[in-house]
Design a protein around this motif. Structure first.
Motif, short mmCIF file in Angstrom:
data_model
loop_
_atom_site.label_atom_id
_atom_site.label_comp_id
_atom_site.label_asym_id
_atom_site.label_seq_id
_atom_site.Cartn_x
_atom_site.Cartn_y
_atom_site.Cartn_z
N PHE A 88 122.92 114.15 -4.58
CA PHE A 88 124.02 114.84 -5.21
C PHE A 88 125.44 114.14 -4.61
O PHE A 88 126.22 114.04 -5.42
CB PHE A 88 124.16 116.21 -5.02
N ASP A 89 125.32 113.99 -3.30
CA ASP A 89 126.58 113.55 -2.81
C ASP A 89 127.04 111.97 -3.28
O ASP A 89 128.09 111.81 -3.78
CB ASP A 89 126.51 113.28 -1.14
N ARG A 90 125.94 111.38 -3.60
CA ARG A 90 126.05 109.79 -4.22
C ARG A 90 126.34 109.74 -5.52
O ARG A 90 126.89 108.74 -6.11
CB ARG A 90 124.97 108.81 -3.67
N VAL A 102 128.90 114.40 -6.65
CA VAL A 102 129.98 114.85 -5.83
C VAL A 102 131.37 113.72 -6.42
O VAL A 102 131.05 112.52 -6.32
CB VAL A 102 129.96 114.75 -4.52
N GLY A 103 132.50 114.39 -6.67
CA GLY A 103 133.61 113.48 -7.01
C GLY A 103 133.54 113.56 -8.63
O GLY A 103 134.86 112.92 -8.87
N LEU A 104 132.92 114.01 -9.39
CA LEU A 104 132.81 113.63 -10.67
C LEU A 104 132.77 114.99 -11.46
O LEU A 104 132.16 116.11 -11.05
CB LEU A 104 131.68 112.80 -11.27
N ALA A 105 133.46 115.08 -12.54
CA ALA A 105 133.54 116.28 -13.53
C ALA A 105 132.13 116.32 -14.08
O ALA A 105 131.69 115.39 -14.58
CB ALA A 105 134.41 116.17 -14.46
N VAL A 106 131.73 117.47 -14.30
CA VAL A 106 130.24 117.63 -14.80
C VAL A 106 130.31 118.63 -16.03
O VAL A 106 131.06 119.67 -16.18
CB VAL A 106 129.39 118.15 -13.90
N MET A 124 130.92 128.95 -16.23
CA MET A 124 132.01 129.00 -15.29
C MET A 124 132.03 127.71 -14.57
O MET A 124 133.11 127.28 -14.07
CB MET A 124 131.63 130.08 -14.29
N ILE A 125 131.12 126.85 -14.33
CA ILE A 125 131.30 125.51 -13.76
C ILE A 125 131.34 124.39 -14.71
O ILE A 125 131.62 123.23 -14.32
CB ILE A 125 130.19 125.25 -12.67
N ASP A 126 131.16 124.56 -16.03
CA ASP A 126 131.21 123.35 -17.00
C ASP A 126 132.72 123.02 -17.15
O ASP A 126 133.53 123.69 -17.09
CB ASP A 126 131.05 124.10 -18.29
N ARG A 184 116.54 125.50 -16.05
CA ARG A 184 117.90 126.58 -15.76
C ARG A 184 119.04 125.99 -15.81
O ARG A 184 120.09 126.92 -16.13
CB ARG A 184 117.23 127.19 -14.29
N LEU A 185 119.20 124.93 -15.19
CA LEU A 185 120.64 124.36 -15.29
C LEU A 185 120.54 123.05 -15.43
O LEU A 185 119.78 122.25 -14.62
CB LEU A 185 121.32 124.58 -13.82
N ARG A 186 121.53 122.48 -16.26
CA ARG A 186 121.60 120.99 -16.41
C ARG A 186 123.18 120.59 -15.97
O ARG A 186 124.07 121.09 -16.57
CB ARG A 186 121.34 120.62 -17.58
N LEU A 187 122.98 119.74 -14.99
CA LEU A 187 124.48 119.32 -14.63
C LEU A 187 124.60 117.66 -15.21
O LEU A 187 123.51 116.83 -14.68
CB LEU A 187 124.67 119.22 -13.26
N LEU A 188 125.39 117.31 -15.82
CA LEU A 188 125.53 116.16 -16.61
C LEU A 188 126.79 115.44 -16.32
O LEU A 188 127.86 115.75 -16.87
CB LEU A 188 125.30 116.14 -18.25
N THR A 189 126.77 114.10 -15.89
CA THR A 189 128.04 113.28 -15.79
C THR A 189 127.84 112.27 -17.04
O THR A 189 126.95 112.38 -17.51
CB THR A 189 128.12 112.60 -14.57
#
Length: 332
Positions: A14-16, A19-23, A38-40, A154-159
């Motif tokens: 995740f750090d690489r 982190v540092g990017l909008a998701v 809430m985090i979108d 359950r959760l998708r985080l997409l850059t």
């Protein structure tokens, strides 16, 4: 259940890559829809791993807490930058049994324990692997973007280039900074988070006053963070310690030795992605052990087989609802 080394590897990915990017956050399954909303659109600002839990911070002090539990996993897809600090010297870059994504020179683990695309319970996924700026693995045109949702996510985080899908966690919730601090305060020391010497003192002091069997204490995340069923069995065997001995009756030097062994084994697990608990192997035996967990452990999952040291039959029993493997001769 993913143990501490897996969660630290997840945190580093995740750090690489996040982190540092909008998701863009979503909950295809629907069970975390409100939290995802809430985090979108927020930017991930930092990530922390403590024991078996991961904490991902977003703008405005919004934290995501994830505990994978028994069946949870993060599935990564898209472009993944390999962390060189967890790439081992023998060329293994973290990829195992996912079809079409093997990294050249990798040692293949048929159990999927050292999987780059899925950390936790093994899954199938597709990924472009990058080391520095060099891309290897699948051709770009082979990847559908964003990747289709498969199963109960359950959760998708997409850059723009990376996707992280969370499946089957025990806990997935948003927390305030105070709630994060309170959660971490309840956890025992983690060698990769806490000062090692101070962690040893905390661990030794708690064990010294507990009547609970040491085999249970090692699995108690309020006593020491990150140890699961595999590391529990292996640390006890390496210490030649009977798992039923009350913690307060275990000699102090043995308790401290188990902490120091955990410090070492956790570092090896993070570096290699596998719970390697045998020492001084020849190069051939080491490579064989990396490829198969049957050749990687002293007692874990070896019920009915002869002890590698004394030949006594390894037994398995239930301790606090989990299977405990041990040698009744070596661990008297």
């Amino acid at each position: 259940m993913p143990e501490g080394h897996s969660v630290h590897r997840i945190s580093r990915q995740f750090d690489r890559n996040i982190v540092g990017l909008a998701v863009h956050a979503s909950s295809p399954q629907g069970r975390f829809a409100e939290g995802a909303s809430m985090i979108d659109g927020r930017t991930a600002t930092q990530v922390r791993a403590v024991g078996k839990q991961m904490f991902l911070e977003f703008d405005d002090d919004v934290w995501l807490r994830v505990h994978l539990g028994m069946y949870g996993a993060w599935d990564f897809a898209g472009e993944i930058v390999v962390d060189p600090t967890i790439a081992s010297a023998n060329g293994r870059m973290g990829q195992t049994n996912q079809r079409g994504t093997a990294v050249e020179g990798a040692v293949m683990d048929s159990a999927g324990e050292n999987s780059l695309t899925s950390i936790g319970a093994p899954r199938r996924a597709r990924v472009r692997v990058r080391m520095s700026e060099q891309t290897t693995g699948l051709n770009d045109e082979d990847l559908e973007w964003p990747p289709p949702v498969v199963g109960q996510v359950r959760l998708r985080l997409l850059t723009e280039i990376t996707c992280a899908d969370l499946r089957g966690p025990t806990a997935c919730e948003l927390q305030t900074p105070d709630e994060v601090a309170a959660t971490i305060a309840k956890l025992g020391p983690d060698p990769l988070v806490d000062d090692i010497a101070e962690g040893e003192e905390r661990f030794a002091a708690v064990v010294a006053r507990k009547p609970t069997p040491i085999g249970q204490l090692l699995m108690d995340q309020s006593v020491v963070s990150g140890i699961g069923n595999v590391y529990r069995a292996e640390i006890l065997f390496r210490a030649q310690q009977n798992p039923h001995t009350p913690g307060r009756d275990v000699p102090g030097e043995v308790v401290r030795g188990m902490w120091r062994d955990w410090v070492r084994l956790l570092s090896v697990g993070v570096e290699t992605g596998q719970m390697m608990t045998m020492d001084d192997l020849s190069p051939d035996r080491y490579r064989k052990a990396m490829a198969s967990r049957d050749d990687r452990h002293w007692v874990y999952h070896r019920a009915g087989l002869p002890c590698r040291v004394c030949g006594t039959t390894i037994v398995v029993e239930e301790m606090a609802t989990r299977k405990l493997y041990w040698c009744p001769s070596c661990q008297t």
